[in-house]
Design a protein around this motif. Structure first.
Motif, PDB file in Angstrom:
ATOM      1  N   ASP A 117       0.861  -1.186   0.000  1.00  7.05           N
ATOM      2  CA  ASP A 117       0.000   0.000   0.000  1.00  7.05           C
ATOM      3  C   ASP A 117       0.899   1.237   0.000  1.00  7.05           C
ATOM      4  O   ASP A 117       1.406   1.654   1.047  1.00  7.05           O
ATOM      5  CB  ASP A 117      -0.917  -0.005   1.220  1.00  7.05           C
ATOM      6  CG  ASP A 117      -2.005   1.054   1.122  1.00  7.05           C
ATOM      7  OD1 ASP A 117      -1.667   2.226   0.820  1.00  7.05           O
ATOM      8  OD2 ASP A 117      -3.196   0.729   1.343  1.00  7.05           O
ATOM      9  N   LEU A 118       1.094   1.796  -1.160  1.00  6.72           N
ATOM     10  CA  LEU A 118       2.021   2.918  -1.308  1.00  6.72           C
ATOM     11  C   LEU A 118       1.469   4.206  -0.706  1.00  6.72           C
ATOM     12  O   LEU A 118       2.238   5.078  -0.282  1.00  6.72           O
ATOM     13  CB  LEU A 118       2.367   3.125  -2.779  1.00  6.72           C
ATOM     14  CG  LEU A 118       3.109   1.952  -3.449  1.00  6.72           C
ATOM     15  CD1 LEU A 118       3.387   2.272  -4.911  1.00  6.72           C
ATOM     16  CD2 LEU A 118       4.406   1.657  -2.715  1.00  6.72           C
ATOM     17  N   ASP A 119       0.156   4.346  -0.650  1.00  4.40           N
ATOM     18  CA  ASP A 119      -0.420   5.513   0.028  1.00  4.40           C
ATOM     19  C   ASP A 119      -0.016   5.500   1.501  1.00  4.40           C
ATOM     20  O   ASP A 119       0.353   6.534   2.066  1.00  4.40           O
ATOM     21  CB  ASP A 119      -1.950   5.502  -0.092  1.00  4.40           C
ATOM     22  CG  ASP A 119      -2.430   5.878  -1.485  1.00  4.40           C
ATOM     23  OD1 ASP A 119      -1.851   6.816  -2.064  1.00  4.40           O
ATOM     24  OD2 ASP A 119      -3.364   5.248  -1.979  1.00  4.40           O
ATOM     25  N   ALA A 120      -0.086   4.313   2.098  1.00  2.00           N
ATOM     26  CA  ALA A 120       0.247   4.190   3.515  1.00  2.00           C
ATOM     27  C   ALA A 120       1.729   4.432   3.759  1.00  2.00           C
ATOM     28  O   ALA A 120       2.107   5.108   4.722  1.00  2.00           O
ATOM     29  CB  ALA A 120      -0.163   2.812   4.030  1.00  2.00           C
ATOM     30  N   THR A 121       2.593   3.888   2.891  1.00  4.45           N
ATOM     31  CA  THR A 121       4.035   4.090   3.096  1.00  4.45           C
ATOM     32  C   THR A 121       4.410   5.561   2.952  1.00  4.45           C
ATOM     33  O   THR A 121       5.266   6.067   3.673  1.00  4.45           O
ATOM     34  CB  THR A 121       4.864   3.236   2.118  1.00  4.45           C
ATOM     35  OG1 THR A 121       4.521   3.565   0.763  1.00  4.45           O
ATOM     36  CG2 THR A 121       4.633   1.751   2.362  1.00  4.45           C
ATOM     37  N   GLU A 122       3.743   6.244   2.020  1.00  2.00           N
ATOM     38  CA  GLU A 122       4.034   7.669   1.833  1.00  2.00           C
ATOM     39  C   GLU A 122       3.603   8.463   3.057  1.00  2.00           C
ATOM     40  O   GLU A 122       4.334   9.344   3.540  1.00  2.00           O
ATOM     41  CB  GLU A 122       3.333   8.192   0.582  1.00  2.00           C
ATOM     42  CG  GLU A 122       3.677   9.646   0.265  1.00  2.00           C
ATOM     43  CD  GLU A 122       3.057  10.113  -1.042  1.00  2.00           C
ATOM     44  OE1 GLU A 122       3.795  10.676  -1.874  1.00  2.00           O
ATOM     45  OE2 GLU A 122       1.836   9.926  -1.220  1.00  2.00           O
ATOM     46  N   LYS A 123       2.417   8.167   3.594  1.00  4.31           N
ATOM     47  CA  LYS A 123       1.921   8.876   4.774  1.00  4.31           C
ATOM     48  C   LYS A 123       2.818   8.644   5.983  1.00  4.31           C
ATOM     49  O   LYS A 123       2.986   9.525   6.827  1.00  4.31           O
ATOM     50  CB  LYS A 123       0.491   8.436   5.073  1.00  4.31           C
ATOM     51  CG  LYS A 123      -0.534   8.922   4.074  1.00  4.31           C
ATOM     52  CD  LYS A 123      -1.922   8.396   4.396  1.00  4.31           C
ATOM     53  CE  LYS A 123      -2.944   8.846   3.352  1.00  4.31           C
ATOM     54  NZ  LYS A 123      -4.286   8.264   3.615  1.00  4.31           N
ATOM     55  N   CYS A 124       3.382   7.433   6.068  1.00  5.68           N
ATOM     56  CA  CYS A 124       4.246   7.096   7.201  1.00  5.68           C
ATOM     57  C   CYS A 124       5.698   7.513   6.978  1.00  5.68           C
ATOM     58  O   CYS A 124       6.548   7.308   7.863  1.00  5.68           O
ATOM     59  CB  CYS A 124       4.187   5.594   7.480  1.00  5.68           C
ATOM     60  SG  CYS A 124       2.591   5.023   8.102  1.00  5.68           S
ATOM     61  N   GLY A 125       5.992   8.071   5.809  1.00  7.59           N
ATOM     62  CA  GLY A 125       7.359   8.497   5.516  1.00  7.59           C
ATOM     63  C   GLY A 125       8.318   7.334   5.355  1.00  7.59           C
ATOM     64  O   GLY A 125       9.519   7.475   5.644  1.00  7.59           O
ATOM     65  N   MET A 126       7.812   6.202   4.885  1.00  3.58           N
ATOM     66  CA  MET A 126       8.638   5.011   4.716  1.00  3.58           C
ATOM     67  C   MET A 126       9.078   4.873   3.266  1.00  3.58           C
ATOM     68  O   MET A 126       8.329   5.192   2.342  1.00  3.58           O
ATOM     69  CB  MET A 126       7.873   3.754   5.156  1.00  3.58           C
ATOM     70  CG  MET A 126       7.474   3.789   6.624  1.00  3.58           C
ATOM     71  SD  MET A 126       6.394   2.414   7.086  1.00  3.58           S
ATOM     72  CE  MET A 126       7.555   1.059   7.012  1.00  3.58           C
ATOM     73  N   THR A 127      10.287   4.395   3.077  1.00  2.00           N
ATOM     74  CA  THR A 127      10.838   4.158   1.745  1.00  2.00           C
ATOM     75  C   THR A 127      10.656   2.693   1.374  1.00  2.00           C
ATOM     76  O   THR A 127      10.846   1.807   2.210  1.00  2.00           O
ATOM     77  CB  THR A 127      12.334   4.523   1.710  1.00  2.00           C
ATOM     78  OG1 THR A 127      12.488   5.900   2.055  1.00  2.00           O
ATOM     79  CG2 THR A 127      12.933   4.270   0.335  1.00  2.00           C
TER      80      THR A 127
END
Length: 343
Positions: free
Chosen positions: A97-107
């Motif tokens: 889930d790339l939306d979630a990784t972006e919101k969490c600041g994860m690469t």
């Protein structure tokens, strides 16, 4: 006498937790991790889930695979325990889930190319096996049945191979088919200039004229259920269909209907819908909850393998090196953009 004491600065280790690790994973990473002293690797057999995400507390990075659950709930759970980097030891990332990784600041980093030939060779192996009934003849001979009845195949030489997607893997498959003496046609939004022997056609034309169709395209909104009742109806009778890419490229119910109507000479699947619970697991003592797998395995002209197209020594080494390089580059702030997964 004056004594000078030099304090050596200890190099900070990056801790990585590997999920869903099998023996071949540990063997391939252990064989090269000595060259990465700045990384500390731990393995767990459990796959990634909301519940197992808590195991990553104290780790800067986790490593997951193509069948792992990297949904929003899991990403949030990983973020809560301090994970900053998700390493995918595979090319595919549709399970993230790339939306979630972006919101969490994860690469999120992946391995876009490891051994295209490994997957392409497996695709041809599936095509050859269903064509020449190797799965049936192997069992017959083991039972001392040397009859040739039911084992008739066809020559690939002189036939038309249709390659859907001509990236690195599709290109490798195209070269193999060309080496067999097949006429190779292909469909791709972007033509591969290295394939001067390939004729690019529209997808409908490829389905209509191909004797062998091999899928090598990514799973997107546009390619979801690319093979369905309508496109199957366009295909030649006695066509061979191979999928080593993503299961959801094919609408399985429509494929089963096509097999029952004797549209296909053979079908070779290394991936299929609803494979997640089966992939890489030993379920020989289980009753399968879904009928999809059981129905596919019931057909004499279908071969299903367990997502093993990547499984060669060369591919495993390449996956291991790129994955660990991704971790080192992330820590150094020098990410290879080709390996970066973004929205």
């Amino acid at each position: 006498m004056k004594i000078t004491i030099i304090m050596m600065r200890r190099q900070k280790l990056m801790n990585i937790l590997f999920y869903d690790t099998k023996k071949y994973d540990r063997d391939s990473f252990d064989a090269i991790k000595g060259g990465y002293p700045q990384l500390c690797i731990d393995y767990v057999e459990a796959d990634l889930s909301v519940r197992t995400a808590r195991l990553a507390r104290g780790y800067e990075a986790i490593c997951a695979f193509v069948s792992s659950d990297v949904s929003a709930a899991v990403v949030n759970a990983l973020s809560e325990v301090g994970v900053k980097l998700i390493l995918m030891r595979c090319a595919g990332f549709n399970n993230v889930d790339l939306d979630a990784t972006e919101k969490c600041g994860m690469t999120v980093l992946r391995v876009p190319g490891y051994s295209p030939e490994a997957v392409a060779e497996h695709a041809m192996a599936l095509a050859m096996a269903v064509n020449r009934k190797l799965h049936k003849s192997y069992i017959k001979v083991r039972e001392n049945n040397f009859s040739l009845v039911g084992l008739t195949g066809m020559n690939f030489h002189g036939k038309i191979a249709g390659i859907v997607g001509t990236g690195k893997i599709g290109a490798a498959m195209a070269r193999i088919c060309h080496g067999f003496g097949m006429k190779v046609i292909a469909y791709d939004m972007y033509k591969n200039p290295e394939l001067d022997f390939v004729t690019y056609v529209e997808l409908q034309e490829l389905f209509r004229v191909s004797d062998l169709i091999s899928l090598h395209c990514p799973l997107t909104d546009d390619t979801y259920h690319l093979v369905n009742a309508d496109t199957i109806a366009q295909m030649k009778d006695k066509v061979i269909l191979v999928n080593t890419s993503r299961g959801a490229l094919i609408k399985t119910e429509d494929l089963i209907a096509g097999i029952r109507s004797r549209k296909f000479f053979g079908v070779g699947l290394d991936v299929y819908e609803e494979e997640t619970g089966n992939v890489f697991e030993n379920r020989e003592d289980d009753i399968l909850e879904t009928s999809i797998t059981a129905r596919l395995l019931s057909f004499p002209n279908v071969i299903v393998t367990s997502h093993q197209g990547f499984l060669t020594e060369e591919a495993l080494e390449a996956i291991s090196r790129t994955t660990l390089d991704n971790a080192v580059n992330f820590e150094a702030g020098n990410i290879d953009k080709a390996n970066l997964v973004v929205l």
